[in-house]
Scaffold this motif. Structure first.
Motif, PDB file in Angstrom:
ATOM      1  N   ALA A 192      31.301   4.642  14.807  1.00 38.47           N
ATOM      2  CA  ALA A 192      32.185   4.245  13.871  1.00 38.47           C
ATOM      3  C   ALA A 192      31.793   3.592  12.436  1.00 38.47           C
ATOM      4  CB  ALA A 192      33.284   3.117  14.390  1.00 38.47           C
ATOM      5  N   GLU A 193      30.355   3.282  12.869  1.00 30.90           N
ATOM      6  CA  GLU A 193      29.738   2.603  11.695  1.00 30.90           C
ATOM      7  C   GLU A 193      30.524   1.592  11.048  1.00 30.90           C
ATOM      8  OE1 GLU A 193      28.637   5.758   8.780  1.00 30.90           O
ATOM      9  OE2 GLU A 193      27.324   6.811  10.225  1.00 30.90           O
ATOM     10  N   LEU A 194      30.592   0.488  11.747  1.00 30.83           N
ATOM     11  CA  LEU A 194      31.455  -0.752  11.492  1.00 30.83           C
ATOM     12  C   LEU A 194      30.691  -1.403  10.252  1.00 30.83           C
ATOM     13  CD1 LEU A 194      32.629  -2.037  14.603  1.00 30.83           C
ATOM     14  CD2 LEU A 194      33.550  -0.245  13.442  1.00 30.83           C
ATOM     15  N   THR A 195      31.499  -1.980   9.444  1.00 30.33           N
ATOM     16  CA  THR A 195      30.978  -3.109   8.512  1.00 30.33           C
ATOM     17  C   THR A 195      31.688  -4.323   8.846  1.00 30.33           C
ATOM     18  OG1 THR A 195      32.683  -2.687   6.688  1.00 30.33           O
ATOM     19  CG2 THR A 195      30.796  -1.290   6.821  1.00 30.33           C
ATOM     20  N   PHE A 196      31.100  -5.270   8.048  1.00 28.06           N
ATOM     21  CA  PHE A 196      31.436  -6.764   8.099  1.00 28.06           C
ATOM     22  C   PHE A 196      33.003  -6.878   7.816  1.00 28.06           C
ATOM     23  CE2 PHE A 196      26.832  -7.854   7.313  1.00 28.06           C
ATOM     24  CZ  PHE A 196      26.718  -7.864   8.793  1.00 28.06           C
ATOM     25  N   ASP A 197      33.658  -6.046   6.819  1.00 29.15           N
ATOM     26  CA  ASP A 197      35.008  -6.293   6.414  1.00 29.15           C
ATOM     27  C   ASP A 197      35.934  -5.510   7.130  1.00 29.15           C
ATOM     28  OD1 ASP A 197      36.410  -7.851   4.440  1.00 29.15           O
ATOM     29  OD2 ASP A 197      36.616  -5.857   3.419  1.00 29.15           O
ATOM     30  N   ASP A 198      35.576  -4.857   8.073  1.00 33.18           N
ATOM     31  CA  ASP A 198      36.439  -3.766   8.891  1.00 33.18           C
ATOM     32  C   ASP A 198      37.495  -4.503   9.741  1.00 33.18           C
ATOM     33  OD1 ASP A 198      35.501  -1.277   7.622  1.00 33.18           O
ATOM     34  OD2 ASP A 198      33.891  -0.873   9.284  1.00 33.18           O
ATOM     35  N   VAL A 199      38.578  -3.912   9.557  1.00 30.18           N
ATOM     36  CA  VAL A 199      39.656  -4.159  10.807  1.00 30.18           C
ATOM     37  C   VAL A 199      39.517  -3.199  11.688  1.00 30.18           C
ATOM     38  CG1 VAL A 199      41.936  -4.425  11.439  1.00 30.18           C
ATOM     39  CG2 VAL A 199      41.165  -5.472   9.280  1.00 30.18           C
ATOM     40  N   VAL A 200      39.331  -3.195  12.943  1.00 30.27           N
ATOM     41  CA  VAL A 200      39.022  -2.230  13.759  1.00 30.27           C
ATOM     42  C   VAL A 200      39.899  -2.332  15.020  1.00 30.27           C
ATOM     43  CG1 VAL A 200      37.195  -1.202  15.592  1.00 30.27           C
ATOM     44  CG2 VAL A 200      36.291  -2.565  13.598  1.00 30.27           C
ATOM     45  N   VAL A 201      40.759  -1.005  15.291  1.00 31.74           N
ATOM     46  CA  VAL A 201      41.521  -1.166  16.174  1.00 31.74           C
ATOM     47  C   VAL A 201      41.045  -0.051  17.490  1.00 31.74           C
ATOM     48  CG1 VAL A 201      43.802  -0.381  17.014  1.00 31.74           C
ATOM     49  CG2 VAL A 201      43.432  -1.590  14.728  1.00 31.74           C
ATOM     50  N   VAL A 202      41.036  -0.898  18.706  1.00 28.64           N
ATOM     51  CA  VAL A 202      40.689  -0.226  19.910  1.00 28.64           C
ATOM     52  C   VAL A 202      41.723   0.377  20.821  1.00 28.64           C
ATOM     53  CG1 VAL A 202      39.233  -0.042  22.016  1.00 28.64           C
ATOM     54  CG2 VAL A 202      38.250  -1.204  19.902  1.00 28.64           C
ATOM     55  N   ALA A 203      42.158   1.549  21.216  1.00 31.13           N
ATOM     56  CA  ALA A 203      43.260   1.753  21.998  1.00 31.13           C
ATOM     57  C   ALA A 203      42.693   1.989  23.162  1.00 31.13           C
ATOM     58  CB  ALA A 203      43.818   3.144  21.242  1.00 31.13           C
ATOM     59  N   GLY A 204      43.253   1.310  24.238  1.00 26.02           N
ATOM     60  CA  GLY A 204      43.285   1.398  25.700  1.00 26.02           C
ATOM     61  C   GLY A 204      42.219   0.387  26.186  1.00 26.02           C
ATOM     62  N   CYS A 205      42.534  -0.539  27.142  1.00 29.29           N
ATOM     63  CA  CYS A 205      41.726  -1.654  27.629  1.00 29.29           C
ATOM     64  C   CYS A 205      41.110  -1.176  29.189  1.00 29.29           C
ATOM     65  CB  CYS A 205      42.439  -2.809  27.452  1.00 29.29           C
ATOM     66  SG  CYS A 205      42.677  -3.396  25.775  1.00 29.29           S
ATOM     67  N   GLY A 206      40.730   0.151  29.287  1.00 27.28           N
ATOM     68  CA  GLY A 206      40.114   0.329  30.523  1.00 27.28           C
ATOM     69  C   GLY A 206      38.682   0.121  30.313  1.00 27.28           C
ATOM     70  N   PRO A 207      37.702   0.542  31.375  1.00 27.37           N
ATOM     71  CA  PRO A 207      36.290   0.353  31.296  1.00 27.37           C
ATOM     72  C   PRO A 207      35.753   0.642  29.800  1.00 27.37           C
ATOM     73  CG  PRO A 207      36.916   1.095  33.227  1.00 27.37           C
ATOM     74  CD  PRO A 207      38.166   1.377  32.364  1.00 27.37           C
ATOM     75  N   ILE A 208      35.857   1.844  29.342  1.00 22.61           N
ATOM     76  CA  ILE A 208      35.377   2.206  28.118  1.00 22.61           C
ATOM     77  C   ILE A 208      35.837   1.139  26.920  1.00 22.61           C
ATOM     78  CG2 ILE A 208      34.892   4.216  26.516  1.00 22.61           C
ATOM     79  CD1 ILE A 208      33.332   4.419  29.051  1.00 22.61           C
ATOM     80  N   GLY A 209      37.268   1.118  26.875  1.00 21.78           N
ATOM     81  CA  GLY A 209      37.840   0.540  25.882  1.00 21.78           C
ATOM     82  C   GLY A 209      37.367  -1.219  25.723  1.00 21.78           C
ATOM     83  N   LEU A 210      37.464  -1.641  27.011  1.00 25.96           N
ATOM     84  CA  LEU A 210      36.822  -2.921  26.923  1.00 25.96           C
ATOM     85  C   LEU A 210      35.314  -3.010  26.476  1.00 25.96           C
ATOM     86  CD1 LEU A 210      38.178  -4.143  30.186  1.00 25.96           C
ATOM     87  CD2 LEU A 210      39.060  -4.995  28.085  1.00 25.96           C
ATOM     88  N   GLY A 211      34.450  -2.080  26.859  1.00 24.99           N
ATOM     89  CA  GLY A 211      33.235  -2.031  26.306  1.00 24.99           C
ATOM     90  C   GLY A 211      33.199  -1.792  24.905  1.00 24.99           C
ATOM     91  N   MET A 212      34.134  -0.998  24.307  1.00 23.85           N
ATOM     92  CA  MET A 212      34.241  -0.759  22.810  1.00 23.85           C
ATOM     93  C   MET A 212      34.512  -2.313  22.052  1.00 23.85           C
ATOM     94  SD  MET A 212      36.030   2.895  22.897  1.00 23.85           S
ATOM     95  CE  MET A 212      34.984   4.394  22.787  1.00 23.85           C
ATOM     96  N   ILE A 213      35.432  -3.059  22.735  1.00 25.06           N
ATOM     97  CA  ILE A 213      35.827  -4.201  22.190  1.00 25.06           C
ATOM     98  C   ILE A 213      34.545  -5.181  21.979  1.00 25.06           C
ATOM     99  CG2 ILE A 213      37.162  -6.285  22.592  1.00 25.06           C
ATOM    100  CD1 ILE A 213      39.066  -4.290  23.930  1.00 25.06           C
ATOM    101  N   ALA A 214      33.827  -5.059  23.281  1.00 20.34           N
ATOM    102  CA  ALA A 214      32.690  -6.000  23.247  1.00 20.34           C
ATOM    103  C   ALA A 214      31.475  -5.653  22.200  1.00 20.34           C
ATOM    104  CB  ALA A 214      32.259  -5.793  24.663  1.00 20.34           C
ATOM    105  N   GLY A 215      31.323  -4.206  22.016  1.00 18.98           N
ATOM    106  CA  GLY A 215      30.645  -3.625  21.287  1.00 18.98           C
ATOM    107  C   GLY A 215      30.994  -3.917  19.786  1.00 18.98           C
ATOM    108  N   SER A 216      32.272  -3.551  19.368  1.00 16.21           N
ATOM    109  CA  SER A 216      32.713  -3.957  18.090  1.00 16.21           C
ATOM    110  C   SER A 216      32.617  -5.586  17.694  1.00 16.21           C
ATOM    111  CB  SER A 216      34.269  -3.617  17.848  1.00 16.21           C
ATOM    112  OG  SER A 216      34.328  -2.339  18.290  1.00 16.21           O
ATOM    113  N   ARG A 217      32.856  -6.165  18.639  1.00 15.99           N
ATOM    114  CA  ARG A 217      32.605  -7.654  18.346  1.00 15.99           C
ATOM    115  C   ARG A 217      31.030  -8.140  18.024  1.00 15.99           C
ATOM    116  NH1 ARG A 217      33.843 -10.432  15.433  1.00 15.99           N
ATOM    117  NH2 ARG A 217      36.161 -10.033  15.880  1.00 15.99           N
ATOM    118  N   ALA A 218      30.245  -7.371  18.809  1.00 15.87           N
ATOM    119  CA  ALA A 218      28.783  -7.718  18.528  1.00 15.87           C
ATOM    120  C   ALA A 218      28.641  -7.290  17.038  1.00 15.87           C
ATOM    121  CB  ALA A 218      28.069  -7.069  19.662  1.00 15.87           C
TER     122      ALA A 218
END
Length: 374
Positions: A192-218
């Motif tokens: 996703a190549e996130l930047t500091f100003d991005d609004v990121v939406v993660v769809a699905g809070c299963g194992p992969i989705g929760l990991g993506m939320i943690a990774g995005s927050r990092a």
């Protein structure tokens, strides 16, 4: 002349007596998995024998169990996994036997706890030579091919081309095995190549989705938004790093995201729900020139209005596969205690209860990450 490779194999480093047979789950075809007594695999030169401590069950395991024909709509195609193979690719194990070659190759010793990436590349194809080993054209895969039996067993062998990583011996086994899905999630975030100003939406809070939320927050973007239909999973999402959670059973996700972004839409949408409706949802809630990342394993074909991608918004649509180069980061994240692992790893079952584990994953309502403990 002495064959040093054979000598190393014949004089392994080992500290315990390995039994002749073991229990293992064996695939005999779609929806025909059986717990059987089979020979313990024999380690070759440069290879490692592991005592499996935990193996997770994921959506691809479930797809494999049902047989690919059911999902691909082609009854002439074989099941996704080869028959007579032992499934399981999200695993952690303890090294019980290896030779000098393997010890030097991976920097490991008997007694070490290790995880390994599910793909076994050939290291010679076009993609491997470019560094994209996860797209290897001639790879093996733990738990899907007879050449590389998986981890739903007491023991397994890591072949010489495997990617092996050490992991903290004090972690609960199910937590350590989560390195595989977490590395996949982190790769999706990197795509996703996130930047500091991005609004990121993660769809699905299963194992992969929760990991993506943690990774995005990092990555520290402006806002991380989690979507799901389960309030309990959304609660875990908040503790994993989501700033905003939306229950799509009660709220219009597109309208809410537009509200959060002054009507523009999200900068990034990462899809991990695996439901066809999540694809159109993402296309609609993204702003123009937004980035869409797809990671899910779908159970059926997905149809969308491609004019949204082109004529309407000129979106950047990216796929993501496996977790290349992300394993060290995933292991550090688990070892740091940053994730609510007890809440993510909801079920640990004995190997004999593999069918119950598959059913729990299929339901998706009672569990997040289900693991088998041989």
């Amino acid at each position: 002349m002495v064959d040093d490779t054979s000598a190393a194999s014949a004089s392994p480093r080992s500290t315990e007596q390995v039994p002749a047979t073991m229990q293992a789950v064996v695939c005999h075809g779609p929806e025909d998995y059986r717990l059987e007594e089979v020979p313990v695999p024999t380690r070759g030169a440069g290879q490692v024998l592991l005592a499996v401590e935990a193996v997770g069950i994921c959506a691809s395991d479930l797809k494999c169990y049902h047989g690919a024909a059911k999902f691909w709509g082609d009854e002439n195609r074989p099941a996704w996994a080869e028959t007579e193979v032992i499934p399981g690719h999200e695993f952690v194990g303890r090294v019980v036997e290896l030779d000098d070659e393997a010890a030097a190759h991976w920097g490991i010793a008997v007694g070490d706890r290790v995880v390994a990436e599910q793909i076994v590349p050939d290291w010679t194809c076009r993609y491997c030579l470019l560094g994209a080993y996860h797209m290897c054209a001639r790879h093996d895969m733990y738990g899907f091919k007879r050449a590389t039996p998986g981890a739903m067993a007491s023991y397994m062998v890591l072949t010489t081309d495997s990617l092996v990583h050490k992991v903290d011996a004090d972690l609960p086994p199910a937590h350590a095995a989560f390195a595989e899905p977490l590395s996949c999630a982190l790769h999706g975030v990197e795509r996703a190549e996130l930047t500091f100003d991005d609004v990121v939406v993660v769809a699905g809070c299963g194992p992969i989705g929760l990991g993506m939320i943690a990774g995005s927050r990092a990555k520290n973007p402006r806002l991380v938004v989690a979507l799901d239909m389960d309030d309990a999973k959304l609660d875990i999402a908040r503790r994993t790093g989501a700033d905003v959670t939306i229950n799509i059973a009660r709220e219009d996700a597109v309208a809410r995201v537009k509200e959060l972004t002054d009507g523009w839409g999200a900068d990034v949408y990462i899809e991990s729900a695996g439901h066809p409706s999540a694809v159109g949802q993402g296309l609609n809630l993204l702003r123009k020139l937004g980035r869409y990342v797809e990671y899910s394993v779908f159970g059926s074909d997905v149809t969308v209005d491609w004019s949204i991608i082109s004529d309407d918004k000129e979106l950047d649509v990216r796929g993501a596969h496996l977790g290349p180069h992300c394993w060290p980061a995933a292991i550090r994240m688990i070892e740091s205690g940053a994730l609510p692992m007890d809440d993510i790893c909801t079920h640990q079952l004995p190997l004999a209860d593999f069918q119950k584990g598959l059913d729990l994953v299929a339901s998706g309502k009672e569990s997040i990450k289900v693991s088998l403990i041989p």
